[in-house]
Design an enzyme around this catalytic site. Sequence first.
Site, PDB file in Angstrom:
ATOM      1  N   TYR A  92       0.824  -1.208  -0.052  1.00 11.10           N
ATOM      2  CA  TYR A  92      -0.026  -0.021  -0.048  1.00 11.10           C
ATOM      3  C   TYR A  92       1.083   1.388  -0.048  1.00 11.10           C
ATOM      4  O   TYR A  92       0.994   1.956   0.847  1.00 11.10           O
ATOM      5  CB  TYR A  92      -0.802  -0.137   1.293  1.00 11.10           C
ATOM      6  CG  TYR A  92      -2.156  -1.171   1.279  1.00 11.10           C
ATOM      7  CD1 TYR A  92      -2.119  -1.754  -0.002  1.00 11.10           C
ATOM      8  CD2 TYR A  92      -2.658  -1.441   2.364  1.00 11.10           C
ATOM      9  CE1 TYR A  92      -3.270  -2.853   0.183  1.00 11.10           C
ATOM     10  CE2 TYR A  92      -3.709  -2.319   2.584  1.00 11.10           C
ATOM     11  CZ  TYR A  92      -3.933  -3.067   1.284  1.00 11.10           C
ATOM     12  OH  TYR A  92      -4.975  -4.157   1.446  1.00 11.10           O
TER      13      TYR A  92
HETATM   14  C1  FAD Z   1      -7.653  -2.702  -6.766  1.00  8.06           C
HETATM   15  C2  FAD Z   1      -6.412  -3.397  -5.760  1.00  8.06           C
HETATM   16  C3  FAD Z   1      -6.402  -4.321  -5.087  1.00  8.06           C
HETATM   17  C4  FAD Z   1      -5.482  -4.682  -4.272  1.00  8.06           C
HETATM   18  N1  FAD Z   1      -5.463  -5.883  -3.503  1.00  8.06           N
HETATM   19  C5  FAD Z   1      -4.374  -6.199  -2.862  1.00  8.06           C
HETATM   20  C6  FAD Z   1      -4.392  -7.408  -2.127  1.00  8.06           C
HETATM   21  O1  FAD Z   1      -5.324  -8.061  -1.989  1.00  8.06           O
HETATM   22  N2  FAD Z   1      -3.395  -7.892  -1.350  1.00  8.06           N
HETATM   23  C7  FAD Z   1      -2.300  -7.259  -1.482  1.00  8.06           C
HETATM   24  O2  FAD Z   1      -1.057  -7.659  -0.838  1.00  8.06           O
HETATM   25  N3  FAD Z   1      -2.105  -6.142  -2.263  1.00  8.06           N
HETATM   26  C8  FAD Z   1      -3.305  -5.517  -3.002  1.00  8.06           C
HETATM   27  N4  FAD Z   1      -3.215  -4.474  -3.578  1.00  8.06           N
HETATM   28  C9  FAD Z   1      -2.010  -3.758  -3.664  1.00  8.06           C
HETATM   29  C10 FAD Z   1      -0.966  -4.328  -4.583  1.00  8.06           C
HETATM   30  O3  FAD Z   1      -0.159  -5.541  -4.232  1.00  8.06           O
HETATM   31  C11 FAD Z   1       0.414  -3.792  -5.118  1.00  8.06           C
HETATM   32  O4  FAD Z   1      -0.088  -2.301  -5.549  1.00  8.06           O
HETATM   33  C12 FAD Z   1       1.254  -4.141  -6.065  1.00  8.06           C
HETATM   34  O5  FAD Z   1       2.350  -3.495  -5.996  1.00  8.06           O
HETATM   35  C13 FAD Z   1       0.606  -4.228  -7.373  1.00  8.06           C
HETATM   36  O6  FAD Z   1       1.292  -4.972  -8.143  1.00  8.06           O
HETATM   37  P1  FAD Z   1       1.264  -4.686  -9.636  1.00  8.06           P
HETATM   38  O7  FAD Z   1       2.217  -5.536 -10.549  1.00  8.06           O
HETATM   39  O8  FAD Z   1      -0.324  -4.692 -10.020  1.00  8.06           O
HETATM   40  O9  FAD Z   1       1.609  -3.209  -9.834  1.00  8.06           O
HETATM   41  P2  FAD Z   1       3.017  -2.455 -10.433  1.00  8.06           P
HETATM   42  O10 FAD Z   1       2.452  -0.804 -10.364  1.00  8.06           O
HETATM   43  O11 FAD Z   1       3.132  -2.968 -11.759  1.00  8.06           O
HETATM   44  O12 FAD Z   1       4.142  -2.758  -9.653  1.00  8.06           O
HETATM   45  C14 FAD Z   1       4.266  -2.145  -8.353  1.00  8.06           C
HETATM   46  C15 FAD Z   1       5.735  -2.161  -8.002  1.00  8.06           C
HETATM   47  O13 FAD Z   1       6.476  -3.249  -8.230  1.00  8.06           O
HETATM   48  C16 FAD Z   1       7.220  -2.978  -9.032  1.00  8.06           C
HETATM   49  N5  FAD Z   1       7.482  -4.199  -9.854  1.00  8.06           N
HETATM   50  C17 FAD Z   1       6.286  -4.554 -10.650  1.00  8.06           C
HETATM   51  N6  FAD Z   1       6.505  -5.879 -11.444  1.00  8.06           N
HETATM   52  C18 FAD Z   1       7.956  -6.055 -11.292  1.00  8.06           C
HETATM   53  C19 FAD Z   1       8.760  -6.940 -11.176  1.00  8.06           C
HETATM   54  N7  FAD Z   1       8.331  -7.946 -12.231  1.00  8.06           N
HETATM   55  N8  FAD Z   1       9.818  -7.133 -10.616  1.00  8.06           N
HETATM   56  C20 FAD Z   1      10.391  -6.121 -10.071  1.00  8.06           C
HETATM   57  N9  FAD Z   1       9.537  -5.088  -9.766  1.00  8.06           N
HETATM   58  C21 FAD Z   1       8.347  -4.999 -10.203  1.00  8.06           C
HETATM   59  C22 FAD Z   1       6.990  -1.592  -9.991  1.00  8.06           C
HETATM   60  O14 FAD Z   1       8.140  -1.057 -10.580  1.00  8.06           O
HETATM   61  C23 FAD Z   1       6.136  -1.081  -8.675  1.00  8.06           C
HETATM   62  O15 FAD Z   1       7.170  -0.343  -8.045  1.00  8.06           O
HETATM   63  C24 FAD Z   1      -4.136  -4.064  -4.261  1.00  8.06           C
HETATM   64  C25 FAD Z   1      -4.103  -2.905  -4.920  1.00  8.06           C
HETATM   65  C26 FAD Z   1      -5.119  -2.249  -5.941  1.00  8.06           C
HETATM   66  C27 FAD Z   1      -5.114  -1.104  -6.613  1.00  8.06           C
END
Ligand code: FAD
Length: 535
Positions: free
Chosen positions: A478
Amino acid sequence: MKSLHYSMLPIFFVVLFSLSWATSADTQEDFLHCLSSFHPGNSSSISQVIYTERNSSYSSILQSSIHNLRFSTPTTPRPLVIVTPLNVSHVQATIHCARNHGLQIRTRSGGHDFEGLSYVAEVPFVIVDLVNFRSVNVDVENRVAWVQSGAITGELYYRIAEKSRTLAFPGALSHTVGIGGYISGGGYGLLFRKFGLAADNVIDAQFIDAKGRVLNRKSMGEDLFWAIRGGGGGSFGIVLSWKLKLVPVPATVTVFSVSRTLEQNATQLFHRWQYVAHNLPDDIYSAVLISTINSTQDGNRTVVATFISLFLGRTNELIPLMQKRFPELGLVKEDCIEMSWIESVVFLSQLPNQTLDILLDRSYGSPLLSPSFKAKSDYVKKPMPEIALQGIWSQLLEEEATSATINFISYGGKMDRISETATPFPHRIGNLYKINYNIGWQQEENMNSQRYISWIRKLYSYMSSFVSESPREAFVNYRDLDIGMNNEGNTSYVQASVWGRKYFKKNFDRLVYVKTKIDPENFFKHEQSIPPRFS
Ligand SMILES: Cc1cc2nc3c(=O)[nH]c(=O)nc-3n(C[C@H](O)[C@H](O)[C@H](O)COP(=O)(O)OP(=O)(O)OC[C@H]3O[C@@H](n4cnc5c(N)ncnc54)[C@H](O)[C@@H]3O)c2cc1C
Ligand SMILES: *[C@@H]1O[C@H](CO)[C@@H](O)[C@H](O)[C@H]1NC(C)=O
Ligand SMILES: *[C@@H]1O[C@H](CO)[C@@H](O)[C@H](O)[C@H]1NC(C)=O
Ligand SMILES: *[C@@H]1O[C@H](CO)[C@@H](O)[C@H](O)[C@H]1NC(C)=O
Ligand SMILES: *[C@@H]1O[C@H](CO)[C@@H](O)[C@H](O)[C@H]1NC(C)=O
Ligand SMILES: *[C@@H]1O[C@H](CO)[C@@H](O)[C@H](O)[C@H]1NC(C)=O
Ligand SMILES: *[C@@H]1O[C@H](CO)[C@@H](O)[C@H](O)[C@H]1NC(C)=O
Ligand SMILES: *[C@@H]1O[C@H](CO)[C@@H](O)[C@H](O)[C@H]1NC(C)=O
Ligand SMILES: *[C@@H]1O[C@H](CO)[C@@H](O)[C@H](O)[C@H]1NC(C)=O
């Protein structure tokens, strides 16, 4: 003289502006040349996965996984280039060329970062969007799966369910969350009280470092393998895929979602929940969603507490259990619905439930989240008194808070039995529950975002006496830039240890140690990335 001076000012600015524009255009050209001349091994041509503003689909690719429209305004900085790699060598080329040409990389898996860090930067940057790295290979016999980072949670659930309805993975609540960012930050979900975090169930990974080396668990070593399972995304390198341990779930599970308004004793019930929930058996996920609605009686706004649970068992076991532990809630058979685990995911995220195919839809936004939002988190170790709750309710009834929600997620269960240092995620025993504060608004309201952001900051400040302290803990998934940012003008270590201890407590020191070893030049960085020790 004076007027001459003034009239030259605009010219001066124009020259400066076009100079910097020319510089970044040159950097972009050099970077593109570098990419097209970089051919390690046998890969499909990289040109088909490179997008600049000149490509007509640049905007749609950029927008495709922006999940917080607060970071989609005319003034939001945009990447010089987006690369959507098909092959490992495309990722290697992008890292190599970005380093050589002084561009920052932002890696995007699902694009859910609360502060937009996977697609916005204040310096010239490139997005590595892993949308094409999303295969899921499920091995039912050995109860493992290899999943690429660009897969969304729903794809993983769907591919497992295709092969078995009694296997699952402790993934996120929302189906669009990207595997890459989610596991990088620990990752909690409906099964975490039974099986721990997503990161607790990772057994191997494929990773690329700043030198372009492809590493697995064995070749990266246990320190780095520890760090990538919860140390936050974007700090160490790019994780391409994860080997996951699958977990057993019963063929039939039970869900309920029971709402009570203030007039129906929501305050007393929530107060009581604080004592009950973390002691419930591991088989129960328990959360309370606090929001406001117009009362059906007098039309005035009131606070409503929705008690949400998933139980890994049948209704006839759940009812007596709840009547014993939490009789005040008055749970009855009619409140409970039995279904398969995969259906419970669809049900609890309030998705259309005619078919499971919705889980594969990357763009189907969560009905529970506003288009633009600001969110924060807290951990709570002792129950709040009712008077404190009244103070929260009155803030929720303020005018700007109509679409604000507060989620309380019970801890306990398996989370109490995993050591604080097993992974970088430190919020284990001693926590009753986590809080997720959220305030949302429509995209057209982005220019008034300050109004909403001020509201949530005020609530956060009000909460300080009821939540964890020294440090006031926060959940790295978060992401919240209010709790501190890296700043080039200061030693980044001192600066970073402020937010670092909130997210990781003492584990921050080991993360810094790992970062110093794997990426001493600090190539992979963002506003809250782990700094190397001597930078
Ligand atoms: C609608 C919603 C529901 C959510 N529900 C949950 C939940 O149930 N449980 C929970 O724990 N969290 C939850 N989250 C939070 C979510 O886990 C984090 O926002 C997480 O970082 C999202 O991953 P992403 O790949 O979608 O995001 P991105 O925005 O793609 O990445 C997030 C961060 O990780 C980095 N990153 C992405 N991919 C990689 C990679 N392959 N290697 C290294 N770094 C990388 C990015 O550069 C960035 O710093 C939720 C968020 C939202 C908006
Ligand atoms: C490159 O890959 C293609 C198809 O994947 C294959 O036909 C070709 O032989 C490969 N070339 C080399 C040099 O490995
Ligand atoms: C983007 O445009 C460039 C230059 O015209 C072209 O080489 C490249 O293939 C285009 N990218 C895609 C993904 O079509
Ligand atoms: C590159 O990606 C394409 C498309 O996914 C695939 O067909 C090809 O086998 C890959 N090549 C290598 C060397 O990974
Ligand atoms: C609320 O609590 C009071 C006192 O405990 C009880 O008398 C009343 O029936 C409850 N109301 C509802 C709607 O449950
Ligand atoms: C709630 O009431 C307010 C004011 O009476 C009204 O503007 C708003 O549309 C109502 N909201 C809903 C969801 O009915
Ligand atoms: C509902 O709102 C009206 C107008 O603001 C107010 O007069 C009334 O007292 C409210 N009713 C209750 C039950 O709070
Ligand atoms: C499906 O959704 C409908 C409408 O929201 C609901 O009434 C029904 O109970 C749901 N069924 C299941 C099995 O979740
Ligand atoms: C550096 O960071 C420390 C700790 O956050 C702060 O007290 C100090 O004012 C900062 N100094 C500068 C020059 O920003």
